[in-house]
Design a protein around this motif. Structure first.
Motif, mmCIF file in Angstrom:
data_model
loop_
_atom_site.group_PDB
_atom_site.id
_atom_site.type_symbol
_atom_site.label_atom_id
_atom_site.label_comp_id
_atom_site.label_asym_id
_atom_site.label_seq_id
_atom_site.Cartn_x
_atom_site.Cartn_y
_atom_site.Cartn_z
ATOM 1 N N UNK A 40 0.831 -1.195 0.000
ATOM 2 C CA UNK A 40 0.000 0.000 0.000
ATOM 3 C C UNK A 40 0.874 1.256 0.000
ATOM 4 N N UNK A 41 0.432 2.272 -0.720
ATOM 5 C CA UNK A 41 1.092 3.559 -0.657
ATOM 6 C C UNK A 41 0.770 4.262 0.645
ATOM 7 N N UNK A 42 1.633 5.210 1.015
ATOM 8 C CA UNK A 42 1.551 5.844 2.334
ATOM 9 C C UNK A 42 0.988 7.258 2.218
ATOM 10 N N UNK A 43 0.046 7.576 3.119
ATOM 11 C CA UNK A 43 -0.494 8.917 3.294
ATOM 12 C C UNK A 43 -0.558 9.180 4.799
ATOM 13 N N UNK A 44 -0.571 10.434 5.207
ATOM 14 C CA UNK A 44 -0.601 10.759 6.635
ATOM 15 C C UNK A 44 -1.479 11.992 6.868
ATOM 16 N N UNK A 45 -2.394 11.897 7.870
ATOM 17 C CA UNK A 45 -3.023 13.087 8.446
ATOM 18 C C UNK A 45 -1.998 13.668 9.429
ATOM 19 N N UNK A 46 -1.593 14.924 9.248
ATOM 20 C CA UNK A 46 -0.486 15.426 10.062
ATOM 21 C C UNK A 46 -0.658 16.894 10.426
ATOM 22 N N UNK A 47 -0.329 17.212 11.680
ATOM 23 C CA UNK A 47 -0.191 18.592 12.153
ATOM 24 C C UNK A 47 -1.453 19.414 11.911
ATOM 25 N N UNK A 48 -2.606 18.809 12.175
ATOM 26 C CA UNK A 48 -3.862 19.544 12.052
ATOM 27 C C UNK A 48 -4.182 20.331 13.320
ATOM 28 N N UNK A 49 -4.180 19.656 14.451
ATOM 29 C CA UNK A 49 -4.638 20.267 15.695
ATOM 30 C C UNK A 49 -3.524 20.988 16.447
ATOM 31 N N UNK A 50 -2.288 20.700 16.082
ATOM 32 C CA UNK A 50 -1.152 21.344 16.738
ATOM 33 C C UNK A 50 0.141 20.825 16.164
ATOM 34 N N UNK A 51 1.280 21.337 16.616
ATOM 35 C CA UNK A 51 2.572 20.824 16.155
ATOM 36 C C UNK A 51 2.714 19.353 16.513
ATOM 37 N N UNK A 52 3.494 18.643 15.722
ATOM 38 C CA UNK A 52 3.694 17.226 15.986
ATOM 39 C C UNK A 52 4.654 16.608 15.006
ATOM 40 N N UNK A 53 4.882 15.311 15.129
ATOM 41 C CA UNK A 53 5.890 14.632 14.318
ATOM 42 C C UNK A 53 5.391 14.158 12.959
ATOM 43 N N UNK A 54 4.098 14.332 12.662
ATOM 44 C CA UNK A 54 3.512 13.677 11.498
ATOM 45 C C UNK A 54 4.109 14.073 10.170
ATOM 46 N N UNK A 55 4.372 15.356 9.978
ATOM 47 C CA UNK A 55 4.889 15.808 8.683
ATOM 48 C C UNK A 55 6.256 15.199 8.412
ATOM 49 N N UNK A 56 7.169 15.343 9.361
ATOM 50 C CA UNK A 56 8.525 14.819 9.127
ATOM 51 C C UNK A 56 8.524 13.298 9.034
ATOM 52 N N UNK A 57 7.656 12.646 9.787
ATOM 53 C CA UNK A 57 7.557 11.192 9.677
ATOM 54 C C UNK A 57 7.053 10.802 8.296
ATOM 55 N N UNK A 58 6.067 11.530 7.781
ATOM 56 C CA UNK A 58 5.567 11.242 6.447
ATOM 57 C C UNK A 58 6.644 11.388 5.392
ATOM 58 N N UNK A 59 7.430 12.455 5.466
ATOM 59 C CA UNK A 59 8.513 12.642 4.496
ATOM 60 C C UNK A 59 9.535 11.525 4.619
ATOM 61 N N UNK A 60 9.867 11.164 5.852
ATOM 62 C CA UNK A 60 10.834 10.078 6.072
ATOM 63 C C UNK A 60 10.360 8.771 5.448
ATOM 64 N N UNK A 61 9.069 8.491 5.560
ATOM 65 C CA UNK A 61 8.523 7.244 5.032
ATOM 66 C C UNK A 61 8.119 7.364 3.556
ATOM 67 N N UNK A 62 8.493 8.495 2.937
ATOM 68 C CA UNK A 62 8.216 8.745 1.523
ATOM 69 C C UNK A 62 6.722 8.670 1.212
ATOM 70 N N UNK A 63 5.932 9.252 2.097
ATOM 71 C CA UNK A 63 4.492 9.327 1.875
ATOM 72 C C UNK A 63 4.207 10.135 0.608
#
Length: 390
Positions: A224-247
């Motif tokens: 499966x390809x990767x997508x991430x809901x990230x940094x909606x409600x506040x700062x967090x690790x989601x964006x950088x984790x998504x880039x790391x996992x090549x989302x």
């Protein structure tokens, strides 16, 4: 389905191709025409050079654009959360907690009820120019309900996303590790045959970085390809984790620091912005200007869902992006078409060039500028999907 024979769309005042052989970022052509054969664009050129065709659609001097590509939507659900919306408008903050309300209603709904909602919203989006739409699960949160949600979603789109990691359901509230094991095991096994993507809501109150990484890694391992809901409600690790996992995409991107922006600018992950959410929750809008100026690829999508963004209108999102997120009209139209295609890693939609899918819309307007200039006005005169007028 595609119509047999060739179809000429001519007398186009302004053609948005999103192709580098036109003018500007939208690849604009004036006094243009295009030929459709077997559901694909066969030719694009000047109106004075139009080839013969079996049928003709006269654009009447209006603008023609690629169909919108809505790369983030939640159409498989039951129930209504209008009261929650009214409470937010009265000052109650949005926390994401209402997702569990929809989970209960969705579990109780029949396949027929869910199917009717999906088809209604899909038809609604198509009338407004959306010819490609991604649809997520995420309101079932049991093995059976997630699998049936994806089966129903697959009836209207090939772009289906397994979002078993939307929130931890109430029955696992005190055992989040056990729920993650369920998502990575039996739930993924049941969902994967019906999904192209896997997604996680990486956010406070949902899933932390370790759980997000574990779930996305398991999904990627089964193709499966990767997508991430990230940094909606506040700062967090989601964006950088998504880039790391090549989302393919990280979605929301409302609360970003410099490291988040740098990570997006240095990778291939698209930042998908969902302004309907901020409109519906009275939350701060993402800073699209900051992302664009840093060289980040930006997409726009509706996030159509019953709680935080109950809209299927990409034209509305384009207008919001221009007014509230400091995007130019050209940037917003590109993000809602070619940008959405990038977020789905597609090169056959969101563009009008030979070989691309013949998904397009004719406006009741002379220019793409009117999508933001005339907000709330039904400007989509005609839609062609796979070359077939709808």
């Amino acid at each position: 389905m595609s119509a047999s024979g060739s179809l000429l769309v001519d007398n186009i005042g302004e053609l948005v191709t999103n192709s580098p052989d036109g003018r500007g970022p939208l690849g604009l052509r004036r006094d243009a025409a295009l030929l459709v054969e077997d559901g694909r664009v066969a030719w694009v050129g000047s109106a004075r050079d139009t080839p013969a065709a079996d049928r003709r659609v006269d654009a009447g001097g209006a603008a023609v654009l690629p169909g919108f590509v809505d790369s983030h939507a939640h159409l498989v659900f039951a129930g209504d959360r209008a009261a929650e919306f009214a409470a937010r408008m009265a000052g109650q903050p949005y926390t994401g907690g209402g997702i569990r309300t929809t989970v209960g209603a969705t579990r109780a709904a029949s396949d027929g009820e869910l199917r009717a909602t999906v088809r209604r919203l899909h038809a609604e989006a198509l009338r407004q120019g959306t010819t490609t739409i991604e649809v997520k699960s995420g309101y079932g949160l049991t093995v059976a309900d997630e699998a049936r949600s994806l089966r129903i979603a697959a009836e209207v789109t090939d772009e289906t996303t397994f979002l078993g990691a939307h929130v931890v359901p109430a029955e696992y509230a005190d055992r989040p590790d056990d729920y993650v094991s369920l998502v990575c095991g039996p739930m993924l096994a049941a969902a994967a045959p019906h999904a192209r993507w896997i997604d996680v809501f990486c956010e406070r109150g949902a899933f932390d970085a370790d759980h997000t990484r574990a779930i996305l890694t398991c999904g990627r391992a089964v193709g499966l390809g990767v997508r991430v809901h990230a940094n909606q409600l506040g700062p967090g690790p989601g964006v950088r984790l998504g880039v790391e996992l090549e989302a393919a995409s990280v979605d929301h991107c409302t609360h970003l620091d410099d490291a988040d922006v740098d990570a997006l600018a240095g990778g291939q992950t698209v930042a998908t912005l969902l302004p309907g959410v901020e409109f519906s929750t009275r939350s701060p809008y993402p800073d699209a200007r900051r992302l664009l100026d840093a060289g980040v690829t930006v997409a726009l999508a509706t996030d159509c869902n019953p709680g935080s963004s109950y809209t299927s209108s990409m034209p509305f999102c384009v207008a919001l992006a221009v007014r509230e997120m400091r995007m130019t009209p050209a940037e917003a139209v590109w993000a809602a078409t070619a940008g959405g295609a990038r977020a789905l890693r597609r090169d056959d939609v969101g563009v009008l060039r030979p070989g691309a899918r013949a998904d397009l819309m004719i406006l009741d307007a002379p220019s793409h500028l009117h999508l933001a200039y005339r907000p709330g006005v039904p400007l989509i005169r005609k839609v062609l999907h796979n070359g077939v007028p709808r």
